[in-house]
Design an enzyme around this catalytic site. Structure first.
Site, PDB file in Angstrom:
ATOM      1  N   VAL A 295      -0.545  -1.393  -8.386  1.00 57.32           N
ATOM      2  CA  VAL A 295      -0.691  -2.834  -8.588  1.00 57.32           C
ATOM      3  C   VAL A 295       0.305  -3.576  -7.711  1.00 57.32           C
ATOM      4  CG1 VAL A 295      -1.596  -2.751 -10.954  1.00 57.32           C
ATOM      5  CG2 VAL A 295       0.881  -2.768 -10.566  1.00 57.32           C
TER       6      VAL A 295
ATOM      7  N   TRP B  25       5.918  10.127 -13.286  1.00 57.54           N
ATOM      8  CA  TRP B  25       5.003  10.851 -14.174  1.00 57.54           C
ATOM      9  C   TRP B  25       5.247  12.342 -14.039  1.00 57.54           C
ATOM     10  CZ3 TRP B  25       3.421   7.019 -10.746  1.00 57.54           C
ATOM     11  CH2 TRP B  25       3.013   5.812 -11.325  1.00 57.54           C
TER      12      TRP B  25
END
Ligand SMILES: [Zn+2]
Lengths: 796, 346
Positions: free
Chosen positions: B260, B156
């Site tokens: 996750v 990111w």
């Protein structure tokens, strides 16, 4: 990571067709983004054996070669100086597509007559095959290349471009990917043999390593090879490096890169003789220290950077880039090889800080296993001896202050089922994990004690193992169910609802929704002259451009810019945006306030064959705000206001008791001009959703009137200074007055100058009876009297 | 007298048959049936006659009057009908002229797509919530299992807010994804949790036809006892069918996001080429739709949820990408260029 299939095959047998292999890797988390095929276009090119070479009857520099392709014999004209009987060569038959060395374009090979001799086919150079730029002679194949076999079988390759996720630095290596392929296809991995003759003096007295900061350098291994000959590396190594996107440099440097690609462990080669006192010191840089790196740049170092020093000063930026002074050169005879483990945090900070990201730092900063340095070091030392000669010192240096034991992880059958929603037989879990190199021991009936192999740095929790099982057996094998769990209690979201209602209302009123950038530039903010300078705005520290430097304080600039951008091809524009503005708050996140803003300009009615005139103006904007507020059940008044954005006398603040809800007005012509909007007037409005929200009320039913109304018209002449709203308020407040509408405003003869005529239509009505004519007349007279006394109004 | 009546009848009826407009008809009526009209006069004249004669003539004269009145009425109706149809013919519209456009606005395509997507999830019990676009590093990264210097931060590219915290760290940023709301929602509520979070996100990214520095994501989060990977698959499959059609095939492959475990990427089979491979799907036959996965135990622990007891899944999708796929838009920059010629297509 570029993965040449031919290299991969060295460690694992490929049992699947390439597309299927690529699919399996992709599904297991190693996305094959592209497959580049080499030799896919080598049709009609086969391995041929040169049987005889004879001179050309008509040309001294040309020869006639007889080439056997198994099925046939061909005589072709050839000019290559290296042609010799017995060679195995790439023979192109008629119809083959070859690169023309002069033009670089692919051409189809046709039969030709060269100096009177017919030639049907040719022996190819590397350049003609598209393998390299080499064109000084023909390509000579290995002597065991099978005659008649398609060349693709012998030299063809496929290079897989694999997107390796940051958690898998082990897969930034051919061997790491081979382990994945092996697990996915049920094959075994062949690890390279790491032995080499240690014929030199003992390593101990030849060099020493000191680690000052064990946290930043948990392990440092080094080997020594004396008497090497620096030169180019062999073609096979250069080809593999090139296929992986690395430039061949010299045998020594190429070996370090080759082993990095093979094992994922970056290495560095020092010229042993330039290392003062033959002593390596791993330490933090001292303030003000400088180092000239291999790329020729002189770099300022800071104490959070880890460096490799020798007896006097820095020689390399640990894990990022070597230094120029200790670089291996053509004269280098003795090589000290470094294979170390550095803290990924330190490497990452250093490489990001210096904007120096190398193949090495990209691997180090993901965290490499501490077990890997001696393994890769042995492999590199072995290759060094093979390809550059010399004698290896006995033993290696292995400074390992950061030794850590790998702890087993308990993976319960219960957890697997809890996460995946399906139970997996223990044998299958065991088999899957073992295929990936995990060591597994049964624990009770359903559980396993699992230890990750040394190359896996991404396994810490039972759920990490759950993913391993799921991805190797395939996500497809997991069933598909719908959520059965309880629904949470509904939390009302009045802010969201208000926002969506306003969107619908605005669209219903004929406005087009737009979305503009929330990041704006100084120029836009200043053009919008929105009363708040850039000094009041939240600034981005690393803006992409000056146009995206500040978080907007209003929606005005974006709206006017959109208006201007569309003015070229649109006549009328009604635009609105619902979005946030960002108001700074010291020491906290900015306040993000939802706003509605709109802009209107151009003809009121769209172009149409029956002309209906007039430009959109203040009252169009006011009208739709009134409608919107009415729908929301909010009562507000329009109070005159002034700010530089609006034309004086043509802007109003929406006020509900003491709360300001927004503003509406005609944009100052100077502002419209700065935005290059050709239309006038331009009307803008803003509503503050946070202010509106507490006032919005659900509709409340009023009983329908049961008795008829009597209507009267009323034309009044009042002073210009009397606002229509005052007259309206007075009439509305009068008893028995129901509906009131202002239907005409008139100035001019016979109304005296300084006065205006206002015409109202009103309905008198009582909730409990039908009004008599006399009652209506009485009330009307009293109303007229009150208007006369309170407002100086005269009946017209 | 009787003969006179007969001739009067013949003349009147002959005249009536020739009348062409309402004016002439009215004249005719006055001439025969008016107060001074011939028939009226004749009837009036009867009173002078003897009773016997009066009776016989009276019957005949009244019959004549009735006949002429009837004839008048019929003629009047016929003339009116003819006149009306003539007028309608005269006043017929040029039906090919364009209709007058109603003054209706439109919602931006991202708003429309957002409503569609949130609507699908709402039908599965997900509530819509929103969060701040300017975020603390803590929510955007750290609490999502991405500490400072984590290599995954490269996934990111971040726009930071000016101004450092007391430690000299740049602690505020423009959120790079909607995932920080996972933390904020779980901090504020206890399980069960089932939310979708639409909103703007920002990346330090050069713009081109497929990349924007500002775009929208929809985040989803479901946490409770007993939520499994199989539920994740089922929920996202339902979503894909609702949005892209029941005939769509979906593919779940392993992917990595630090918050996750296991991680998932969901793709649908390419509707442009039915999976054979084309430009839209870069030849793979599959189009990536979203990232997802089971909420990482560290993330649950961070918000004081017991990861032994609660499990859940999260997902995130790029709104513009979905809109581009659904509506065949080939350049993401069109969304915020606000060209009305583009916006009015939706
Ligand atoms: Zn396709």
């Amino acid at each position: 990571m570029k993965l040449p299939l031919s290299w991969l095959k060295e460690y694992v047998d490929i049992t699947l067709p390439l597309p299927e292999l690529a699919h399996r890797l992709t599904m297991a988390g190693l996305e094959v983004a592209a497959v580049e095929r080499r030799g896919g276009d080598w049709e009609h090119i086969v391995v041929g054996q040169v049987l005889a070479v004879a001179p050309h009857p008509n040309a001294d520099r040309l020869k006639l070669a007889t080439i056997d392709t198994g099925a046939e014999r061909h005589t072709v004209v050839c000019g290559a100086p290296n042609l010799a009987p017995g060679q195995r060569v790439a023979f192109a038959g008629l119809g083959a597509r070859l690169i023309n060395p002069q033009t670089g374009q692919a051409e189809t090979l046709k039969a030709a007559t060269i100096r009177g001799v017919r030639s049907a086919g040719m022996a190819c150079s590397e350049r003609e095959l598209g393998l390299s730029q080499e064109h000084t002679g023909i390509l000579v194949l290995a002597p065991d290349a099978p005659v008649g076999a398609p060349l693709e079988q012998v030299l063809g390759d496929a290079i897989l471009d694999i997107k390796v996720t940051p958690n898998r630095p082990d897969c930034l290596s051919v061997l790491g990917l081979a382990r994945e392929v092996a697990a996915l296809t049920g094959q075994a991995v062949r690890e390279p043999d790491l032995s080499y003759p240690e014929e030199g003096p003992p390593m101990a007295g030849r060099a020493a390593v000191e680690i000052e900061d064990a946290a930043l350098c948990p392990r440092y291994c080094a080997s020594l090879v004396e008497g090497v000959i620096v030169g180019p590396s062999p073609a096979w190594m250069q080809e593999r490096l090139a296929a992986c996107g690395m430039r061949p440099i010299s045998n020594v440097v190429d070996i370090t890169n080759y082993v990095m690609l093979e094992y994922g462990q970056p290495l560095h080669a020092f010229d042993y003789d330039t290392l003062r006192e033959h002593r390596i010191v791993v330490r933090r840089a001292r303030p003000g220290e400088r180092l000239q790196t291999l790329d020729g740049q002189l770099r300022e170092l800071t104490p959070d950077m880890l460096l490799i020093g020798h007896g006097a000063g820095p020689v390399a930026l640990a894990g990022v880039m070597g230094g120029a002074a200790t670089e291996v050169s053509d004269e280098t005879a003795n090589i000290l090889l470094e294979s170390a483990n550095f803290s990924n945090t330190s490497i990452r900070r250093t490489s990001v800080g210096l904007r120096l990201r190398s193949e090495a730092s990209l691997r180090f900063d993901k965290g490499l296993p501490r077990e890997l340095p001696p393994i890769a070091l042995r492999r590199a030392t072995q290759l060094l001896l093979q390809l550059a000669g010399g004698r290896a010192a006995r033993g290696i240096i292995d400074a390992y202050p950061g030794r850590e034991e790998r702890r087993p992880i308990l993976l319960t059958g219960r957890r697997l089922a809890q996460v995946l929603g399906v139970s997996v037989p223990r044998e299958e879990v065991e088999r899957t994990l073992e295929s990936l190199g995990f060591s597994v021991a049964a624990q009770g009936e359903a559980d396993l004690s699992v230890t990750a192999p040394y190359w896996r740095t991404d396994i810490a929790l039972p759920d990490d193992l759950v993913e391993e099982v799921a991805r190797i057996t395939g996500y497809d094998a997991i069933p598909t169910t719908t959520l059965a769990a309880a629904l949470p209690a509904v939390q009302p979201q009045p802010g969201l609802e208000l926002k969506e209602r306003l969107r619908d209302l605005m669209a219903g009123c004929g406005l087009q929704e737009i979305v503009t950038y929330t990041l704006v530039g100084r120029a836009l903010m200043e053009s919008a002259r929105d009363g708040l300078g850039v000094s009041a705005a939240v600034r981005v520290a690393n803006p992409m451009s000056p146009e995206q430097e500040f978080l907007r304080l209003t929606l005005r600039g974006g709206l006017l810019a959109a208006l201007a951008a569309n003015a070229r091809h649109q006549e009328a524009m009604r635009l609105f945006e619902v979005g946030r503005v960002y108001l700074p708050q010291a020491g906290d996140l900015p306040q993000e306030r939802e706003m509605l803003a709109g802009a209107l300009a151009g003809p009121r009615h769209p172009p149409f064959w029956s002309r209906e005139g007039g430009s959109l103006d203040f009252f169009d904007a006011k009208g739709l705000l009134e409608e919107a507020l009415c729908r929301l059940g909010v009562e507000a008044s329009f109070q005159p206001t002034e700010e530089p954005f609006f034309l004086p006398g043509r802007a109003a603040r929406l006020q509900s008791s003491t709360v300001s809800l927004g503003v509406v007005g005609e944009v100052a012509p100077a502002v419209a001009e700065r935005f290059d909007i050709p239309l006038r007037p331009v009307v803008c409005f803003e509503l503050d959703l946070a202010a509106l929200l507490p006032l919005a009320a659900a509709p409340r039913y009023q009983p329908l009137p049961r008795f008829p109304a009597s209507t009267r018209d009323l034309a009044l002449v009042v002073d210009e200074t009397v606002p229509a709203q005052r007259v309206l308020d007075l009439i509305r407040g009068f008893s028995l007055v129901g509906r009131v509408a202002l239907f005409d405003v008139y100035r001019g003869e016979p109304v005296p100058a300084g006065k205006k005529s206002l015409a109202f239509s009103l309905a008198y009505q009582a909730p409990d009876r039908t009004l008599t004519a006399a009652e209506v007349e009485g009330v009307h007279q009293r109303l007229v009297q009150k208007l006369e006394t309170d407002l100086g109004a005269a009946l017209r | 007298m009787l003969a006179e009546l007969d001739s009067l009848k013949a003349t009147a009826l002959a005249e009536l048959g020739r009348l062409q407009d309402a004016k002439a008809l009215e004249d005719w009526r006055i001439r025969y049936l008016g107060r001074k009209g011939t028939v009226t006069q004749a009837l009036r004249g009867l009173s002078a006659l003897p009773l016997e004669e009066r009776r016989a003539l009276g019957v005949a004269a009244n019959a004549l009057k009735a006949l002429l009145e009837e004839g008048y009425a019929q003629r009047l109706q016929a003339l009116r009908k003819a006149e009306l149809s003539a007028r309608l013919r005269r006043e017929a519209l040029d039906l090919t002229l364009p209709g007058r456009p109603p003054a209706l606005g439109r919602l931006h395509p991202t708003t429309q797509m957002l409503r569609q997507i949130c609507g699908v999830f709402a039908s599965m019990g997900f509530q819509v919530v929103e969060g701040p676009e300017v975020e603390w590093d803590y929510y955007n990264f750290e609490a999502l299992n991405i500490p400072a210097d984590h290599p995954a931060r490269d996934m990111w590219d971040t726009l930071w807010i000016d101004g450092a915290d007391p430690q000299g760290q740049r602690a505020r940023l423009l959120r790079t994804h909607t995932s920080p709301m996972q933390i904020r929602v779980m901090e504020q509520t206890r399980p069960p949790v089932r939310v979708v979070v639409p909103g703007k996100v920002y990346r330090y990214e050069a713009t081109d036809a497929t990349h924007e520095s500002m775009f929208h994501q929809v985040e989803g989060l479901a946490v409770d006892e007993g939520i499994t990977f199989a539920d994740l698959k089922g929920t996202l499959y339902e979503f894909a069918k609702a949005l892209f059609g029941v005939e769509r095939k979906v593919r779940f492959r392993c992917d990595y996001f630090p918050f996750v475990e296991p991680g998932v990427e969901m793709a649908i089979d390419c509707f442009a080429c039915a999976g054979k491979g084309c430009r839209l799907c870069s030849g793979t036959g599959w189009i990536e739709i979203m990232g997802a996965g089971m909420v990482h135990p560290e993330v649950l622990r961070r918000v004081s949820y017991d990861p032994e007891r609660y499990t859940g899944f999260a997902f995130g999708l790029g709104l513009e990408r979905i809109a581009m796929l659904k509506w065949g838009i080939d350049d993401i920059r069109l969304f915020y260029a606000n060209d009305l010629r583009f916006l009015r297509q939706f």
